[in-house]
Write a protein that holds these residues in place. Structure first.
Motif, PDB file in Angstrom:
ATOM      1  N   TYR A  15       0.825  -1.210   0.000  1.00 61.02           N
ATOM      2  CA  TYR A  15       0.000   0.000   0.000  1.00 61.02           C
ATOM      3  C   TYR A  15       0.860   1.262   0.000  1.00 61.02           C
ATOM      4  O   TYR A  15       0.653   2.171  -0.821  1.00 61.02           O
ATOM      5  CB  TYR A  15      -0.931   0.004   1.209  1.00 61.02           C
ATOM      6  CG  TYR A  15      -1.723   1.290   1.343  1.00 61.02           C
ATOM      7  CD1 TYR A  15      -2.845   1.513   0.550  1.00 61.02           C
ATOM      8  CD2 TYR A  15      -1.328   2.280   2.239  1.00 61.02           C
ATOM      9  CE1 TYR A  15      -3.560   2.702   0.646  1.00 61.02           C
ATOM     10  CE2 TYR A  15      -2.035   3.463   2.345  1.00 61.02           C
ATOM     11  CZ  TYR A  15      -3.150   3.669   1.546  1.00 61.02           C
ATOM     12  OH  TYR A  15      -3.843   4.845   1.648  1.00 61.02           O
ATOM     13  N   TRP A  16       1.845   1.331   0.917  1.00 59.60           N
ATOM     14  CA  TRP A  16       2.647   2.553   1.013  1.00 59.60           C
ATOM     15  C   TRP A  16       3.546   2.739  -0.202  1.00 59.60           C
ATOM     16  O   TRP A  16       3.776   3.863  -0.655  1.00 59.60           O
ATOM     17  CB  TRP A  16       3.467   2.551   2.297  1.00 59.60           C
ATOM     18  CG  TRP A  16       2.621   2.731   3.525  1.00 59.60           C
ATOM     19  CD1 TRP A  16       2.404   1.831   4.517  1.00 59.60           C
ATOM     20  CD2 TRP A  16       1.847   3.888   3.855  1.00 59.60           C
ATOM     21  NE1 TRP A  16       1.539   2.352   5.444  1.00 59.60           N
ATOM     22  CE2 TRP A  16       1.186   3.609   5.071  1.00 59.60           C
ATOM     23  CE3 TRP A  16       1.646   5.129   3.249  1.00 59.60           C
ATOM     24  CZ2 TRP A  16       0.346   4.535   5.690  1.00 59.60           C
ATOM     25  CZ3 TRP A  16       0.801   6.045   3.855  1.00 59.60           C
ATOM     26  CH2 TRP A  16       0.167   5.741   5.062  1.00 59.60           C
ATOM     27  N   ARG A  44       1.544   4.269  -2.856  1.00 58.72           N
ATOM     28  CA  ARG A  44       1.396   5.715  -2.671  1.00 58.72           C
ATOM     29  C   ARG A  44       2.651   6.461  -3.137  1.00 58.72           C
ATOM     30  O   ARG A  44       2.606   7.632  -3.483  1.00 58.72           O
ATOM     31  CB  ARG A  44       1.133   6.054  -1.179  1.00 58.72           C
ATOM     32  CG  ARG A  44      -0.072   5.361  -0.585  1.00 58.72           C
ATOM     33  CD  ARG A  44      -1.389   6.036  -0.926  1.00 58.72           C
ATOM     34  NE  ARG A  44      -1.861   5.826  -2.276  1.00 58.72           N
ATOM     35  CZ  ARG A  44      -2.499   4.720  -2.696  1.00 58.72           C
ATOM     36  NH1 ARG A  44      -2.728   3.730  -1.870  1.00 58.72           N
ATOM     37  NH2 ARG A  44      -2.923   4.610  -3.934  1.00 58.72           N
ATOM     38  N   TYR A  45       3.763   5.754  -3.130  1.00 55.50           N
ATOM     39  CA  TYR A  45       5.034   6.351  -3.554  1.00 55.50           C
ATOM     40  C   TYR A  45       5.183   6.318  -5.075  1.00 55.50           C
ATOM     41  O   TYR A  45       5.709   7.256  -5.674  1.00 55.50           O
ATOM     42  CB  TYR A  45       6.181   5.589  -2.891  1.00 55.50           C
ATOM     43  CG  TYR A  45       7.556   6.078  -3.254  1.00 55.50           C
ATOM     44  CD1 TYR A  45       8.080   7.222  -2.663  1.00 55.50           C
ATOM     45  CD2 TYR A  45       8.334   5.393  -4.191  1.00 55.50           C
ATOM     46  CE1 TYR A  45       9.350   7.669  -2.998  1.00 55.50           C
ATOM     47  CE2 TYR A  45       9.597   5.830  -4.527  1.00 55.50           C
ATOM     48  CZ  TYR A  45      10.098   6.973  -3.935  1.00 55.50           C
ATOM     49  OH  TYR A  45      11.366   7.426  -4.270  1.00 55.50           O
TER      50      TYR A  45
END
Length: 465
Positions: free
Chosen positions: A42-43, A46-47
């Motif tokens: 997920y993170w 986002r990146y």
């Protein structure tokens, strides 16, 4: 003595209840680990639109360098559980020291070799897409340290599980995975206050640093708890390893190491097949495989319990008990995996949309999950058979099945369906699914025939402490 109490419960407790007692803590840890992978993905999503595919590029190569550690783990799980089942605690303590010493030596060398060779691996075997290549080299370079850390984590967890203590490694691994989830957004996206960055965004490098740091803390805790909770089994580093232990590890562990190395190479070639369809298909596979991890999270914890129960039963001479454990485990875990897969299927569209709004990736991930998910229950049956082989010490037949599953069906058939027949990525997904179905059915036959129900330790009058 705590070891004796665990032994009695494993050998004479109700099979279903004992499976739950041993397996639930490990299942919870697996669910946390899967949750960590989801958070990691997920993170990274986002990146970057495709950066979350990087850990999956590295994972298969990592398996190859950890294959010897996996063989040691399988061999010593069989040996230590059977020695404890036979109440031969002095020999168990000696084998624990050999196990830890060999892990340190082998994986330290393996980590150096991996670091040097990884550019060639990702260029010529995995064939990582150009847009992912630099991030993959960065991530793999940092994660090299985990070849040592993860091997020791497996080693200490195996020792504790052999005793029948699945809770201690479960709690520690739970804490380490939770720490990883907290560190991920901090290291991947960075932390800033009033326009100034206290921690700069590191992307895939941040994901790797979070993994290394949390694994190291967990390893220190495992080392501390084993020494304090079971001081009788406290390992001591030594180079004076007995030939008898080496011979047993070669006989039991070599087939497992061979299978893990073969699996790793097969997964590299599988990634190579997928990567030929571009970055978006690779990203879709990364999302789909996380869904598969959720579906079989119930599987991983209980398979370790099966190995422990089978090993201790054979060591104590309870052949009928070992057979019952194998049969009932296949039934219980097969049903639970089927239920888990059904729940995952109902949630698949909502899950995929969390990571991407790219329609190409959305469509491909949905197709992958639809084709592959029904085979998970057969993979569960295959993996139970692997656990029976590891607990009994008879690992050759499951190893051969595993090699056929990946190379004969998943890779060869996948290539034919994808490129010769022209099904494209769908052909790869179909071959992956069929490989699980065939291997699961073959494993049922092998377990039912029962040739594995023979101890690998010498039987003699047991000693007590």
């Amino acid at each position: 003595m705590r070891i004796e109490e665990n032994r009695e419960r494993i050998l004479y407790g109700p099979i279903g209840r004992t499976l739950l007692w041993l397996g639930l803590p490990l299942m919870v840890v697996q669910l946390v680990n899967v949750s960590y992978n989801i958070v990691d993905t997920y993170w990274l999503s986002r990146y970057s639109e495709i950066a979350y595919a990087v850990p999956r590029q590295v994972m298969s190569t990592f398996m190859l360098w950890n294959s010897i550690a996996q063989g040691l783990m399988a061999a010593n799980l069989a040996l230590i559980t059977q020695l404890i089942g036979a109440r031969r605690y002095d020999e168990a303590r000696k084998y624990v020291s050999f196990f830890v010493s060999a892990t340190l030596l082998i994986n330290s060398v393996a980590s150096i070799i991996y670091f040097i060779l990884r550019p060639m691996v990702f260029s010529y075997i995995v064939k990582t897409p150009p847009l992912l290549y630099n991030d993959t080299l960065t991530y793999s370079g940092i994660i090299t340290l985990d070849i040592v850390f993860s091997a020791f984590t497996l080693t200490y967890s195996t020792i504790l599980q052999s005793i029948g203590d699945t809770r201690t490694p479960a709690l520690i691994n739970f804490g380490a995975a939770s720490m990883n989830m907290v560190l991920d957004p901090i290291f991947i996206l960075g932390v800033g206050i009033d326009g100034s960055m206290l921690i700069p965004p590191m992307g895939v490098a941040g994901a790797a640093y979070a993994t290394i740091l949390s694994r190291f803390i967990g390893l220190l805790l495992l080392y501390d708890r084993l020494n304090k909770k079971y001081p009788y089994l406290k390992p001591r580093l030594t180079l004076k390893i007995e030939w008898e232990w080496l011979a047993k590890n070669l006989r039991i562990g070599a087939p497992v190491s061979l299978m893990m190395a073969s699996n790793s190479l097969a997964f590299m070639f599988q990634n190579g097949l997928i990567n030929q369809f571009g970055e978006y298909v690779a990203a879709a596979a990364a999302i789909g495989l996380i869904m598969m991890d959720l579906a079989d999270a119930t599987l991983w914890g209980f398979t370790s319990s099966v190995a422990v129960m089978v090993g201790q039963a054979l060591g104590a001479g309870l052949i009928g008990r070992a057979r019952k454990v194998a049969f009932k485990s296949m039934l219980y875990i097969g049903v639970s995996t089927l239920i888990g897969s059904s729940i995952v299927y109902m949630l698949k569209e909502a899950f995929i949309s969390v990571f991407t709004d790219n329609q190409v990736i959305l469509s491909e991930a949905d197709r992958f999950i639809t084709v592959f998910l029904p085979s998970i229950v057969f993979f569960a049956l295959f993996f139970i058979g692997m656990s029976v082989g590891r607990g009994s010490g008879h690992t050759m037949v499951p190893t051969i099945m595993g090699i056929i599953r990946l190379w004969g069906i998943r890779i060869l058939l996948g290539y034919i369906l994808a490129f010769t027949i022209g099904l494209g990525s769908l052909g790869v997904w179909i071959a992956m699914s069929l490989s699980n179905v065939v291997a699961g059915l073959l494993m049922i036959i092998w377990v039912a025939r029962g040739g594995w129900a023979i101890p690998v330790i010498k039987t003699r009058e047991p000693a007590t402490v």
